[in-house]
Design a protein around this motif. Structure first.
Motif, PDB file in Angstrom:
ATOM      1  N   HIS A   1     109.860  30.594  83.569  1.00  0.00           N
ATOM      2  CA  HIS A   1     108.497  31.002  83.231  1.00  0.00           C
ATOM      3  C   HIS A   1     108.440  32.425  82.666  1.00  0.00           C
ATOM      4  CE1 HIS A   1     106.666  27.756  86.027  1.00  0.00           C
ATOM      5  NE2 HIS A   1     107.015  27.279  84.866  1.00  0.00           N
ATOM      6  N   PRO A   2     109.175  33.382  83.235  1.00  0.00           N
ATOM      7  CA  PRO A   2     109.159  34.728  82.641  1.00  0.00           C
ATOM      8  C   PRO A   2     109.666  34.762  81.200  1.00  0.00           C
ATOM      9  CG  PRO A   2     109.983  34.853  84.885  1.00  0.00           C
ATOM     10  CD  PRO A   2     109.886  33.389  84.528  1.00  0.00           C
ATOM     11  N   GLN A   3     110.667  33.944  80.883  1.00  0.00           N
ATOM     12  CA  GLN A   3     111.167  33.890  79.507  1.00  0.00           C
ATOM     13  C   GLN A   3     110.094  33.332  78.565  1.00  0.00           C
ATOM     14  OE1 GLN A   3     114.599  31.475  80.488  1.00  0.00           O
ATOM     15  NE2 GLN A   3     115.988  33.125  79.852  1.00  0.00           N
ATOM     16  N   ILE A   4     109.430  32.271  78.985  1.00  0.00           N
ATOM     17  CA  ILE A   4     108.378  31.679  78.156  1.00  0.00           C
ATOM     18  C   ILE A   4     107.227  32.649  77.999  1.00  0.00           C
ATOM     19  CG2 ILE A   4     106.680  29.814  78.006  1.00  0.00           C
ATOM     20  CD1 ILE A   4     108.827  28.029  79.405  1.00  0.00           C
ATOM     21  N   GLU A   5     106.849  33.335  79.062  1.00  0.00           N
ATOM     22  CA  GLU A   5     105.767  34.324  78.999  1.00  0.00           C
ATOM     23  C   GLU A   5     106.115  35.440  78.019  1.00  0.00           C
ATOM     24  OE1 GLU A   5     102.320  36.277  79.304  1.00  0.00           O
ATOM     25  OE2 GLU A   5     102.721  34.312  80.157  1.00  0.00           O
TER      26      GLU A   5
END
Length: 63
Positions: free
Chosen positions: A3-7
Motif C-alpha cells: 500500500h505505501p508503494q501504491i500511495e
C-alpha cells in the motif's frame, strides 16, 4: 505491491497527470480508486473511457 508503494505512485501521478491525476491505480487484477464512493468510481471509469484506457483497465470475462 505494498500500500505505501501504491500511495507513493498515486501521489507522484497527482503531479504528473498520470492515473487521472492520481485518482486511480490499476494493474492486472487490481484497481484502486483514491476516494471512496460510487460517484468517484463512476468518475474514474468515465475518465478511463475518455482517455481510451478502459479496455486496458478492465478485461471482459468469457461466458
Amino acid at each position: 505491491m505494498s500500500h505505501p508503494q501504491i500511495e507513493a505512485i498515486m501521489a507522484r501521478w497527482a503531479h504528473t497527470g498520470e492515473g487521472l491525476e492520481g485518482r486511480c491505480f490499476w494493474c492486472p487484477d487490481e484497481h484502486i480508486v483514491r476516494d471512496a464512493g460510487i460517484s468517484n468510481m463512476i468518475g474514474v471509469l468515465a475518465g478511463l473511457a475518455e482517455n481510451g484506457e478502459l479496455a486496458q483497465a478492465l478485461h471482459r470475462l468469457e461466458d
